[in-house]
Design a protein around this motif. Structure first.
Motif, mmCIF file in Angstrom:
data_model
loop_
_atom_site.group_PDB
_atom_site.id
_atom_site.type_symbol
_atom_site.label_atom_id
_atom_site.label_comp_id
_atom_site.label_asym_id
_atom_site.label_seq_id
_atom_site.Cartn_x
_atom_site.Cartn_y
_atom_site.Cartn_z
ATOM 1 N N ASN A 213 0.801 -1.229 0.000
ATOM 2 C CA ASN A 213 0.000 0.000 0.000
ATOM 3 C C ASN A 213 0.831 1.275 0.000
ATOM 4 O OD1 ASN A 213 -2.148 -1.723 0.107
ATOM 5 N ND2 ASN A 213 -2.971 -0.969 2.047
ATOM 6 N N LEU A 264 -5.113 -2.198 -5.479
ATOM 7 C CA LEU A 264 -4.937 -0.856 -4.935
ATOM 8 C C LEU A 264 -6.082 0.074 -5.366
ATOM 9 C CD1 LEU A 264 -1.081 -0.540 -5.435
ATOM 10 C CD2 LEU A 264 -2.272 -0.530 -3.235
ATOM 11 N N LYS A 265 -6.568 -0.108 -6.581
ATOM 12 C CA LYS A 265 -7.713 0.682 -7.030
ATOM 13 C C LYS A 265 -8.956 0.368 -6.198
ATOM 14 C CE LYS A 265 -6.238 1.233 -11.848
ATOM 15 N NZ LYS A 265 -6.520 0.861 -13.260
ATOM 16 N N LYS A 268 -8.684 2.146 -2.740
ATOM 17 C CA LYS A 268 -8.251 3.545 -2.706
ATOM 18 C C LYS A 268 -9.073 4.402 -1.752
ATOM 19 C CE LYS A 268 -11.003 4.957 -6.741
ATOM 20 N NZ LYS A 268 -10.930 5.542 -8.114
ATOM 21 N N ASN A 269 -10.305 3.995 -1.458
ATOM 22 C CA ASN A 269 -11.149 4.788 -0.559
ATOM 23 C C ASN A 269 -11.085 4.313 0.893
ATOM 24 O OD1 ASN A 269 -12.105 6.471 -2.648
ATOM 25 N ND2 ASN A 269 -13.633 4.933 -3.235
#
Length: 303
Positions: A213, A264-265, A268-269
């Motif tokens: 991350n 990771l997408k 992302k939040n």
């Protein structure tokens, strides 16, 4: 040995759902008295040519010892999907994290043994850094010194073993060092995320989630399942390799390369802690799904 399922089944099983994950780890790091008591064993800045030479010698020496356990048919190693491993190892465009189960004290040197001498030599400057329990490998000053009065360099660090203090959490110096190497050199990090030698699958520690991350370059992940090394070098006394009439077979199953960009997408939040935990769970499931193809694992480890 359990046969592998059909390709279509394999594909469907790798589509992990973020929402269905079970969190791993602990919400509160435990303190450990003492910690790493010696000076940091790696040079600051870029290592000198002499240091790199000594490091190459140390890794070559360990590699020779590791391969000696399989020379002349005294024991047997079978590697599945080795081409994938060598291809991703030679790709220096992205950091690489190999994640393996941990069933034997010498699982790590096995990574040297599965390569031919030519393959090892060709990738010598890109060999792995591996997180190593400080209370096993760095308990005495003599463990950190190669020839104290002549070189005063650290034996384990020359072999690219990075001290890791159990209980100090993900924000310790060993983790910072690995992350730095990934950022600067697209380094290969080999990690046993179960945290110690265990007989049964264990919950992954969150460190691997942090490495993924927080690295600015999305790393490649390669799961590796190892079976049988504890028969060549048992985890109980006397601690020495087994040779003789009964040839032991070590199976090394190398999975498919995972590009962490998609994970990771998806995350992302998430906040920092939640994202780290969920990334760790995704990596855990990728390894245990690989292991379940070849041996039986309890369903709660697979999800």
């Amino acid at each position: 040995m359990k046969p592998a399922p059909e390709a279509a089944s394999r594909t469907s099983r790798t589509q992990f759902s973020i929402e269905s994950l079970t969190m791993t780890g602990s919400l509160q790091d435990k303190s450990l008295k003492g910690g790493f008591k010696f000076p940091w064993p790696f040079p600051s800045g870029k290592p000198s040519a002499f240091y790199r030479f000594k490091s190459y010698l140390a890794m070559s020496f360990v590699g020779i010892l590791s391969k000696s356990m399989f020379v002349g048919g005294v024991n047997k190693m079978v590697v599945k999907n080795k081409d994938t491993f060598m291809k991703v190892l030679k790709d220096r465009s992205r950091p690489l994290i190999t994640v393996a189960n941990h069933r034997c004290n010498i699982d790590d040197p096995l990574m040297f043994a599965l390569m031919t001498r030519r393959e090892f030599a060709d990738t010598l400057d890109h060999q792995r850094y591996t997180l190593t329990a400080h209370n096993i490998c760095f308990t005495k000053q003599s463990h950190t010194t190669l020839i104290r009065t002549v070189l005063y360099e650290r034996l384990f660090s020359l072999g690219r073993c990075v001290p890791c203090v159990r209980g100090e959490g993900v924000n310790q110096k060993g983790m910072d060092f690995c992350l730095e190497k990934m950022e600067q050199d697209n380094a290969w990090i080999h990690i046993f995320s179960e945290g110690k030698v265990v007989e049964e699958p264990g919950r992954f520690k969150w460190g691997v989630g942090r490495l993924v991350n927080e690295c600015s370059k999305p790393p490649l992940i390669l799961p590796i399942w190892i079976e049988g090394m504890n028969k060549v070098w048992p985890n109980h006394p006397p601690y020495y390799p087994r040779f003789g009439n009964l040839v032991q077979t070590v199976n090394v199953f190398i999975g498919d390369v995972i590009d962490t960009k998609d994970w990771l997408k998806q995350l992302k939040n998430e906040d920092k802690e939640s994202g780290r935990k969920k990334m760790t769970d995704l990596i855990q499931r990728s390894l245990y799904t690989l292991g379940e193809k070849y041996i039986w694992l309890p369903s709660y480890w697979i999800g």
